[in-house]
Design a protein around this motif. Structure first.
Motif, PDB file in Angstrom:
ATOM      1  N   UNK A  87     -24.166 -19.062  27.442  1.00  0.00           N
ATOM      2  CA  UNK A  87     -24.875 -19.920  26.491  1.00  0.00           C
ATOM      3  C   UNK A  87     -24.957 -19.198  25.150  1.00  0.00           C
ATOM      4  N   UNK A  88     -24.009 -19.491  24.280  1.00  0.00           N
ATOM      5  CA  UNK A  88     -23.904 -18.806  22.992  1.00  0.00           C
ATOM      6  C   UNK A  88     -25.160 -18.988  22.154  1.00  0.00           C
ATOM      7  N   UNK A  89     -25.689 -20.190  22.113  1.00  0.00           N
ATOM      8  CA  UNK A  89     -26.857 -20.456  21.269  1.00  0.00           C
ATOM      9  C   UNK A  89     -28.088 -19.691  21.738  1.00  0.00           C
ATOM     10  N   UNK A  90     -28.347 -19.691  23.032  1.00  0.00           N
ATOM     11  CA  UNK A  90     -29.508 -18.960  23.566  1.00  0.00           C
ATOM     12  C   UNK A  90     -29.324 -17.453  23.359  1.00  0.00           C
ATOM     13  N   UNK A  91     -28.110 -16.967  23.562  1.00  0.00           N
ATOM     14  CA  UNK A  91     -27.847 -15.539  23.387  1.00  0.00           C
ATOM     15  C   UNK A  91     -28.076 -15.132  21.937  1.00  0.00           C
ATOM     16  N   UNK A  92     -27.618 -15.942  21.000  1.00  0.00           N
ATOM     17  CA  UNK A  92     -27.799 -15.661  19.579  1.00  0.00           C
ATOM     18  C   UNK A  92     -29.284 -15.683  19.211  1.00  0.00           C
ATOM     19  N   UNK A  93     -30.017 -16.642  19.746  1.00  0.00           N
ATOM     20  CA  UNK A  93     -31.459 -16.721  19.465  1.00  0.00           C
ATOM     21  C   UNK A  93     -32.157 -15.453  19.945  1.00  0.00           C
ATOM     22  N   UNK A  94     -31.810 -14.983  21.132  1.00  0.00           N
ATOM     23  CA  UNK A  94     -32.396 -13.741  21.660  1.00  0.00           C
ATOM     24  C   UNK A  94     -32.067 -12.561  20.745  1.00  0.00           C
ATOM     25  N   UNK A  95     -30.798 -12.457  20.343  1.00  0.00           N
ATOM     26  CA  UNK A  95     -30.362 -11.349  19.499  1.00  0.00           C
ATOM     27  C   UNK A  95     -31.102 -11.354  18.159  1.00  0.00           C
ATOM     28  N   UNK A  96     -31.194 -12.521  17.541  1.00  0.00           N
ATOM     29  CA  UNK A  96     -31.888 -12.633  16.265  1.00  0.00           C
ATOM     30  C   UNK A  96     -33.362 -12.293  16.387  1.00  0.00           C
ATOM     31  N   UNK A  97     -33.992 -12.755  17.462  1.00  0.00           N
ATOM     32  CA  UNK A  97     -35.414 -12.470  17.679  1.00  0.00           C
ATOM     33  C   UNK A  97     -35.665 -10.982  17.886  1.00  0.00           C
ATOM     34  N   UNK A  98     -34.676 -10.276  18.425  1.00  0.00           N
ATOM     35  CA  UNK A  98     -34.818  -8.837  18.663  1.00  0.00           C
ATOM     36  C   UNK A  98     -34.406  -8.011  17.443  1.00  0.00           C
ATOM     37  N   UNK A  99     -34.016  -8.674  16.364  1.00  0.00           N
ATOM     38  CA  UNK A  99     -33.719  -7.966  15.133  1.00  0.00           C
ATOM     39  C   UNK A  99     -32.261  -7.683  14.844  1.00  0.00           C
ATOM     40  N   UNK A 100     -31.335  -8.215  15.644  1.00  0.00           N
ATOM     41  CA  UNK A 100     -29.912  -8.006  15.370  1.00  0.00           C
ATOM     42  C   UNK A 100     -29.518  -8.762  14.100  1.00  0.00           C
TER      43      UNK A 100
END
Length: 137
Positions: A87-100
């Protein structure tokens, strides 16, 4: 190849970091990698680490630890690694929330994949998407 190794990956990206501990934190917290092994030298230098995601692994270590690989990588610059996610969208949301640092939001590509791109704290580019190289079409 033995039966027990059938289907196991045979290519493993290897990246050196000025701050390997920070890289391990980002890869596990932002991108969902799992820490499999970390071997330390004097003063906490990461000599070798392995992080997994699905059936793949990436190897990393600290710059400046000496040896042939360290010397060969001295002027190599950033690396790029591609990781298959469900799930690209969920993975990106997690990464952004963690500061990537997100370089490209989830995007549908001409070859049928949905990808996004991020950069770690040392300039390495990580692409995540649904395309599986070598998978039957």
């Amino acid at each position: 190849m033995t039966d027990s190794a059938a289907g196991a990956p045979t290519v493993f990206p290897a990246v050196l970091h000025r701050d390997a501990r920070a890289a391990i934190r980002l890869l596990t917290q932002a991108f969902g990698f799992r820490e499999e092994a970390v071997y330390e030298g004097a003063g906490g230098t990461v000599l070798h680490a392995e992080l997994s995601y699905g059936s793949g692994r990436v190897m990393l270590g600290s710059e400046g630890r000496g040896g042939v690989f360290d010397a060969a990588m001295e002027d190599a610059g950033p690396a790029a690694v591609y990781v298959v996610v469900e799930d690209t969208d969920a993975h990106c949301a997690r990464a952004g929330a963690a500061g990537a640092e997100i370089l490209m939001p989830p995007t549908d590509r001409d070859h049928g994949s949905r990808d996004y791109m991020a950069r770690d704290g040392e300039g390495n580019v990580w692409s995540f998407g649904t395309y599986r190289p070598g998978a039957p079409s």
